[in-house]
Design a protein around this motif. Structure first.
Motif, mmCIF file in Angstrom:
data_model
loop_
_atom_site.group_PDB
_atom_site.id
_atom_site.type_symbol
_atom_site.label_atom_id
_atom_site.label_comp_id
_atom_site.label_asym_id
_atom_site.label_seq_id
_atom_site.Cartn_x
_atom_site.Cartn_y
_atom_site.Cartn_z
ATOM 1 N N GLY A 17 62.784 32.419 39.995
ATOM 2 C CA GLY A 17 62.788 30.966 40.132
ATOM 3 C C GLY A 17 61.709 30.362 39.262
ATOM 4 N N GLU A 18 62.047 29.334 38.498
ATOM 5 C CA GLU A 18 61.074 28.704 37.609
ATOM 6 C C GLU A 18 61.246 27.193 37.671
ATOM 7 N N SER A 19 60.757 26.496 36.650
ATOM 8 C CA SER A 19 60.680 25.037 36.720
ATOM 9 C C SER A 19 62.034 24.342 36.607
ATOM 10 N N SER A 20 63.112 25.079 36.359
ATOM 11 C CA SER A 20 64.449 24.478 36.394
ATOM 12 C C SER A 20 65.170 24.769 37.707
ATOM 13 N N SER A 21 64.502 25.446 38.644
ATOM 14 C CA SER A 21 65.172 25.890 39.871
ATOM 15 C C SER A 21 65.426 24.757 40.854
ATOM 16 N N PHE A 22 64.750 23.614 40.690
ATOM 17 C CA PHE A 22 65.070 22.467 41.539
ATOM 18 C C PHE A 22 66.488 21.968 41.244
ATOM 19 N N LYS A 23 66.967 22.308 40.060
ATOM 20 C CA LYS A 23 68.265 21.832 39.593
ATOM 21 C C LYS A 23 69.351 22.896 39.714
ATOM 22 N N TYR A 24 69.003 24.142 39.371
ATOM 23 C CA TYR A 24 70.012 25.202 39.298
ATOM 24 C C TYR A 24 69.873 26.265 40.384
ATOM 25 N N GLY A 25 68.786 26.236 41.128
ATOM 26 C CA GLY A 25 68.581 27.252 42.147
ATOM 27 C C GLY A 25 67.959 28.515 41.576
ATOM 28 N N PHE A 26 67.935 29.581 42.385
ATOM 29 C CA PHE A 26 67.384 30.848 41.930
ATOM 30 C C PHE A 26 68.262 31.442 40.827
ATOM 31 N N PHE A 27 67.716 32.381 40.082
ATOM 32 C CA PHE A 27 68.384 32.927 38.907
ATOM 33 C C PHE A 27 69.771 33.471 39.228
ATOM 34 N N ASN A 28 69.945 34.087 40.400
ATOM 35 C CA ASN A 28 71.242 34.698 40.716
ATOM 36 C C ASN A 28 72.376 33.678 40.769
ATOM 37 N N GLU A 29 72.045 32.395 40.935
ATOM 38 C CA GLU A 29 73.094 31.372 40.969
ATOM 39 C C GLU A 29 73.743 31.180 39.596
ATOM 40 N N THR A 30 73.142 31.726 38.552
ATOM 41 C CA THR A 30 73.718 31.622 37.206
ATOM 42 C C THR A 30 74.547 32.856 36.837
ATOM 43 N N VAL A 31 74.632 33.827 37.746
ATOM 44 C CA VAL A 31 75.339 35.082 37.458
ATOM 45 C C VAL A 31 76.812 34.937 37.818
ATOM 46 N N ASN A 32 77.679 35.145 36.841
ATOM 47 C CA ASN A 32 79.132 35.073 37.071
ATOM 48 C C ASN A 32 79.693 36.360 37.657
ATOM 49 N N ARG A 33 79.198 37.486 37.143
ATOM 50 C CA ARG A 33 79.704 38.769 37.620
ATOM 51 C C ARG A 33 78.681 39.858 37.328
ATOM 52 N N ALA A 34 78.785 40.940 38.084
ATOM 53 C CA ALA A 34 77.841 42.052 37.925
ATOM 54 C C ALA A 34 78.578 43.365 38.159
ATOM 55 N N GLU A 35 78.247 44.357 37.351
ATOM 56 C CA GLU A 35 78.816 45.698 37.500
ATOM 57 C C GLU A 35 77.798 46.587 38.214
#
Length: 364
Positions: A17-35
Motif C-alpha cells: 500500500g502506498e500513496s495511491s492506495s486511497f484511490k485504488y486500495g492495496f496492491f492485490n486489487e490491481t491483480v487480474n489473475r495469478a498462477e
C-alpha cells in the motif's frame, strides 16, 4: 507500489500500500489473475471467475497457500513529472483532518503526509534522519546532497539489515479508522517518541483477509471506507528486553484503537493472540481446499520468537560485534555498497538536471 525494491510477488503475497492506495486500495486489487503451484503439485490459474477465493485469499497470506509463479496486473501510464503540493500542518488533528478531506478528491493521484513532531508536519513525503543520527553526523542540505547515493530506500534497507540494526529498530505500520488516529499517535508519542511519522490513507480491504482492515466501526455502526496508516519507524530502546516489551505492548494496545498491523513488520503475537485477530476458519478451509497444509502457515512465517532471537545473538560472535558502535553501521555501509543498489537510482529516468530537460547519466 512506490517503494523501490518491493517485487510484484512480494507486494501480492505480503501487503502493498502506498500513496495511491486511497484511490485504488492495496496492491492485490490491481491483480487480474495469478498462477499457483499448489501443495499437491497442481498448477492452477486463479481469476475473478475461477479459483476466485484463492486469488483473494493468497494476497497477504505470505506464500502459505502455494507458490505464485505468475501475476497479471493492471497498469496506469506514469506521467513524466508529478506536481506536488505541500500543505503545512501545525497539529496531529489538523494533519488527519486534511488527509481525510483530501481522500475524497479522486482527481488526485497520490496522497500521504509526514509529521516531523506533534506540532509540525505536511501532507507530503519526507526523508528520515536515522543514518545521520546513528553516526552523529549533521543532517544539512549539503550532507543530504553529498550522501545521496546512500539515502535511497534500497540502499537504506541494505544497510539496515546488513548492520543488524533492524534488531533494535522499530518497524511498524498500523492502519486504523481516521477517528482513532489522534488517540493512537498520542499513545506512540508517549511510548516511543519516534519521529517522523508517515501518514497514508488506505481504501478498506475486502474481508476476510490478512491485510489490515477496520476493527472499529463509526458512530452509526458502519465499517469505514477508508483507513489511515501510521508508519512508525525508528530506533527503539537500547535495552533489548525493553525493546521487545514495547513492541508487545503496542500489539496488545491495537484493539483499543480498532487498529491492525502489517505483517511484514516485527510480529510477536502468540498463536492464540494471532488467531483471535484473523479468521482462522476461513484460512484453514483454504489450506485444506488447496492442499497447502504441508506449508508453514501465516503465523509461523511472520512471528519472531524473542528467546530464539536472543539465543542466536548470544552464540554468534558476528552478531555480537555488529552491536558495537560504529562497527554495525560501517558493516551495513559496506554491504549496501556491495549491493550496488545506488546504480539503479543513478540510472533512473526521473533524475533530471535542473534546466537541462533531459535525464542525468552516470558519467555526468
Amino acid at each position: 507500489m512506490e517503494f523501490p525494491g518491493i517485487t510484484v510477488g512480494g507486494g501480492y503475497a505480503g501487503t502493498g500500500g502506498e500513496s495511491s492506495s486511497f484511490k485504488y486500495g492495496f496492491f492485490n486489487e490491481t491483480v487480474n489473475r495469478a498462477e499457483f503451484i499448489l501443495g499437491n503439485g497442481d498448477i492452477v490459474l486463479a481469476t475473478a471467475n475461477d479459483y476466485a477465493d484463492l486469488l483473494h485469499g493468497a494476497s497477504g497470506a505470505v506464500g502459505s497457500l502455494g507458490i505464485t509463479t505468475m501475476l497479471e496486473v493492471q497498469l496506469i501510464a506514469a506521467k513524466e513529472f508529478v506536481k506536488t503540493t505541500y500543505y503545512p500542518v501545525r497539529s496531529v488533528k489538523e494533519a488527519i483532518e486534511k488527509l481525510e478531506a483530501a481522500s475524497s478528491n479522486h482527481s488526485l493521484d497520490y496522497l500521504d503526509g509526514i509529521l516531523f513532531r506533534p506540532d509540525y508536519g505536511a501532507i507530503v513525503t519526507g526523508v528520515g534522519e536515522s543514518a545521520f543520527e546513528y553516526f552523529k553526523f549533521p543532517f544539512t542540505r549539503f550532507t543530504r546532497w553529498w550522501l545521496d547515493d546512500f539515502l535511497h530506500t534500497r540502499m537504506l534497507y541494505e544497510a539496515l539489515h546488513g548492520s543488524n540494526q533492524s534488531r533494535d529498530y522499530v518497524v511498524q505500520d498500523v492502519a486504523m479508522p481516521f477517528f482513532k488516529a489522534v488517540e493512537f499517535i498520542d499513545y506512540t508519542t508517549n511510548t516511543f517518541d519516534i519521529w517522523p511519522l508517515w501518514l497514508c490513507p488506505l481504501r478498506q480491504a475486502r474481508t476476510p483477509t490478512f491485510h489490515p482492515h477496520a476493527l472499529a466501526r463509526t458512530g452509526d455502526g458502519k465499517v469505514p471506507d477508508l483507513l489511515l496508516n501510521v508508519g512508525l519507524w525508528g530506533f527503539g530502546p537500547k535495552n533489548h528486553d525493553t525493546f521487545i516489551a514495547q513492541n508487545l505492548e503496542l500489539e496488545r494496545k491495537l484493539p483499543d484503537f480498532g487498529a491492525m498491523k502489517w505483517l511484514y513488520a516485527h510480529t510477536y503475537y502468540t498463536q492464540d493472540e494471532f488467531w483471535k485477530i484473523y479468521d482462522k476458519s476461513w484460512y484453514d478451509n483454504l489450506r485444506e481446499k488447496y492442499h497447502s497444509n504441508s506449508l508453514p502457515n501465516v503465523w509461523q512465517k511472520v512471528t519472531i520468537d524473542p528467546q530464539v532471537q536472543q539465543m542466536a545473538l548470544q552464540t554468534s560472535w558476528s552478531s555480537w560485534l555488529l552491536q558495537l558502535w560504529p562497527l554495525g553501521g560501517l558493516w551495513g555501509l559496506v554491504k549496501a555498497i556491495q549491493s550496488q543498489q545506488y546504480q539503479l537510482a543513478r540510472r533512473s529516468q526521473w533524475r533530471y538536471r535542473r534546466g537541462s530537460g533531459r535525464p542525468e547519466t552516470k558519467d555526468e
